[in-house]
Design a protein around this motif. Structure first.
Motif, mmCIF file in Angstrom:
data_model
loop_
_atom_site.group_PDB
_atom_site.id
_atom_site.type_symbol
_atom_site.label_atom_id
_atom_site.label_comp_id
_atom_site.label_asym_id
_atom_site.label_seq_id
_atom_site.Cartn_x
_atom_site.Cartn_y
_atom_site.Cartn_z
ATOM 1 N N TYR A 7 26.258 -41.067 -12.357
ATOM 2 C CA TYR A 7 25.145 -41.343 -11.434
ATOM 3 C C TYR A 7 25.531 -41.530 -9.975
ATOM 4 C CZ TYR A 7 23.041 -41.953 -15.958
ATOM 5 O OH TYR A 7 22.629 -41.730 -17.235
ATOM 6 N N ALA A 17 10.697 -42.271 -18.794
ATOM 7 C CA ALA A 17 11.942 -42.540 -18.051
ATOM 8 C C ALA A 17 12.998 -41.552 -18.516
ATOM 9 C CB ALA A 17 12.402 -43.963 -18.304
ATOM 10 N N GLY A 18 13.890 -41.182 -17.623
ATOM 11 C CA GLY A 18 14.921 -40.188 -17.958
ATOM 12 C C GLY A 18 14.336 -38.795 -18.005
ATOM 13 N N ARG A 68 16.731 -36.114 -8.379
ATOM 14 C CA ARG A 68 16.042 -35.726 -9.630
ATOM 15 C C ARG A 68 14.524 -35.768 -9.436
ATOM 16 N NH1 ARG A 68 20.190 -39.002 -11.928
ATOM 17 N NH2 ARG A 68 18.723 -40.673 -12.299
ATOM 18 N N ASN A 82 13.305 -39.838 -23.895
ATOM 19 C CA ASN A 82 14.132 -39.064 -24.822
ATOM 20 C C ASN A 82 15.555 -39.039 -24.275
ATOM 21 O OD1 ASN A 82 14.414 -37.253 -27.160
ATOM 22 N ND2 ASN A 82 15.022 -35.759 -25.599
ATOM 23 N N LEU A 102 17.493 -41.339 -23.139
ATOM 24 C CA LEU A 102 17.783 -42.139 -21.947
ATOM 25 C C LEU A 102 18.866 -43.166 -22.271
ATOM 26 C CD1 LEU A 102 17.026 -43.332 -19.090
ATOM 27 C CD2 LEU A 102 15.483 -44.844 -20.331
HETATM 28 C C1 LIG Z 1 20.641 -37.085 -21.584
HETATM 29 S S1 LIG Z 1 19.591 -36.859 -20.195
HETATM 30 C C2 LIG Z 1 18.061 -36.546 -21.010
HETATM 31 C C3 LIG Z 1 17.103 -35.767 -20.178
HETATM 32 C C4 LIG Z 1 15.745 -35.454 -20.802
HETATM 33 N N1 LIG Z 1 15.023 -36.660 -21.176
HETATM 34 C C5 LIG Z 1 15.894 -34.565 -22.012
HETATM 35 O O1 LIG Z 1 15.690 -35.036 -23.109
HETATM 36 O O2 LIG Z 1 16.242 -33.383 -21.831
HETATM 37 C C6 LIG Z 1 19.417 -38.514 -19.597
HETATM 38 C C7 LIG Z 1 18.589 -38.622 -18.339
HETATM 39 O O3 LIG Z 1 18.298 -40.010 -18.079
HETATM 40 C C8 LIG Z 1 18.429 -40.256 -16.683
HETATM 41 N N2 LIG Z 1 18.599 -41.696 -16.441
HETATM 42 C C9 LIG Z 1 19.689 -42.455 -16.657
HETATM 43 N N3 LIG Z 1 19.457 -43.748 -16.333
HETATM 44 C C10 LIG Z 1 18.172 -43.811 -15.911
HETATM 45 C C11 LIG Z 1 17.323 -44.873 -15.467
HETATM 46 N N4 LIG Z 1 17.755 -46.121 -15.383
HETATM 47 N N5 LIG Z 1 16.046 -44.581 -15.144
HETATM 48 C C12 LIG Z 1 15.581 -43.316 -15.238
HETATM 49 N N6 LIG Z 1 16.342 -42.269 -15.639
HETATM 50 C C13 LIG Z 1 17.614 -42.511 -15.973
HETATM 51 C C14 LIG Z 1 19.602 -39.372 -16.321
HETATM 52 O O4 LIG Z 1 19.677 -39.123 -14.958
HETATM 53 C C15 LIG Z 1 19.285 -38.101 -17.097
HETATM 54 O O5 LIG Z 1 18.435 -37.265 -16.362
#
Ligand SMILES: C[S@@+](CC[C@H](N)C(=O)[O-])C[C@H]1O[C@@H](n2cnc3c(N)ncnc32)[C@H](O)[C@@H]1O
Length: 390
Positions: A49, A106-107, A143, A181, A183
């Protein structure tokens, strides 16, 4: 042999290797030279990050067939369509007919899942779609820009918040759905080892050796209360007395804290996550004595998690027992906890019952369903946890 950070800085041979590191590597190196070995959680936070250079800050296509790993979202649109159907069922059962309906993701990464969900609702549940307010929790401006582009066609239907605390202020009074998903399995973890002689946990940190980042045992767990505040503190004596020396586990205070905060911000509604993970009991099986930390690059497992920070994904299995307890401690009740295959199959059965069976499912849709639910694909290793208040 581990370098003394000062020698590392002064020795001209080593100085050359500093320039061979990428920019993120140099940042990590600087932190180690300044303060000594880092906790792995800090290393992971920077590797994934760090603004501009972290793995998840790079170009949006790290996820999917052309990237480093794929998720249920990159399998195709079906996952989002099934989720949209689930949300419509949940909201459809609410007694109040004219309130707004917040869905919080989220994520969201590049916004693809949001696009699938909103698209299905607009087409199949237009009245409900009108009342939905889709909110994305996104701390990263980069993002957020990818998501804005993907979701352009939904106009003001989508809004963004940088963290959960802003959400609590906005939505404390409304019924809502918060979901993610993959996250939690992308949140920083501390890596701990069991010292059977001392009968205590120690922490694995990240130090330097020659021109590489290496595992280094920290003198003490970075933050003394880390173990006491984690699920490790509740392990029974009988188990600890037979735990092999060096047994490795990961703990993620960040994931537990996130879930707890999300749970507290729900006045009434659902909290849902899909992740790969285990219960505490499953995590502590003999075959997992090296822990669950993994690194992926171009769909291949990379043996060295510490290599090339920012260029490969780093992930660890979620401890669902800990996550479930965090939600329950915040007052939620657990509605279901099951493997993704079962969760989605039940959903699909209800959806297809309404729409007249699977006949209208395209060949691509069938393939997606198989990938999402087959035990040897994403169906078994991924779990779905649903908790609820009210
Ligand atoms: C493994 S990826 C999954 C992406 C998407 N949800 C998918 O299933 O294809 C994890 C995502 O979570 C985001 N992420 C990590 N910590 C986060 C936070 N505290 N709040 C929001 N997003 C976050 C990362 O930047 C990344 O885009």
């Amino acid at each position: 042999m581990l370098c003394n950070p000062r020698e590392y800085q002064l020795n001209p041979h080593h100085t050359r290797t500093i320039y061979e590191l990428n920019t993120l590597g140099e940042k990590i190196l600087t932190e180690i030279l300044r303060a000594g070995p880092l906790s792995f959680a800090r290393f992971m936070e920077l590797a994934l990050y760090c603004p501009e250079y972290g793995f998840y800050e790079k170009e949006a296509d790290t996820v999917g067939w052309g990237g480093d790993f794929y998720t249920s979202v990159s399998v195709g649109g079906l996952f989002g369509q099934l989720l949209a159907f689930q949300f419509a069922e949940w909201f459809g059962n609410l007694p109040i007919a004219d309130c707004r309906l917040p869905i919080v993701e989220a994520g969201a990464h590049d916004g693809k899942l949001a696009w699938d969900i909103l698209g299905w609702l607009r087409e199949h549940r237009p009245a409900l779609f009108e009342r939905v307010e889709y909110c994305i929790i996104e701390p990263s401006p980069r993002r957020r820009a990818w998501q804005t582009k993907t979701l352009e066609s939904f106009g003001t239907k989508v809004r963004w918040l940088s963290d959960l605390s802003a959400l609590a202020r906005h939505d404390a009074a409304g019924g809502q759905i918060i979901f993610a998903n993959e996250l939690l399995d992308a949140m920083p973890v501390h890596r701990l080892g069991w010292d059977a002689t001392k009968r205590a946990w120690f922490e694995w940190g990240v130090g330097l050796s020659e021109n590489r980042f290496v595992w280094q045992r920290l003198n003490q767990v970075a933050e003394n209360s880390l173990v006491e505040r984690s699920w490790l503190a509740a392990l029974p004596e009988e188990l600890l007395s037979v735990l092999p020396d060096g047994y490795v586990v990961e703990i993620s205070p960040a994931a537990e804290q996130w879930w707890s905060e999300a749970a507290r911000s729900i006045a009434s509604g659902w909290l849902l996550t899909f992740d790969y993970g285990f219960t505490t009991e499953e995590l502590l099986r003999p075959e997992r004595r090296e822990g669950t930390l993994r690194s992926y690059r171009q769909h291949r497992l990379v043996p060295d998690v510490l290599a090339d920070p920012g260029k490969q994904d780093i992930t660890a299995h979620v401890n669902f027992s800990a996550i479930q307890s965090a939600g329950e401690a915040a007052g939620l009740t657990t509605e279901s906890f099951e493997v993704q295959g079962r969760f989605l199959t039940k959903l699909a059965a209800r959806l297809w019952h309404q729409t007249g069976g699977t006949d209208r499912l395209s060949e691509a849709g069938r393939r997606q369903f198989q990938s999402l639910t087959h035990p040897q694909n994403l169906g078994q290793s991924f779990r779905a946890l649903v908790q609820r208040r009210g």
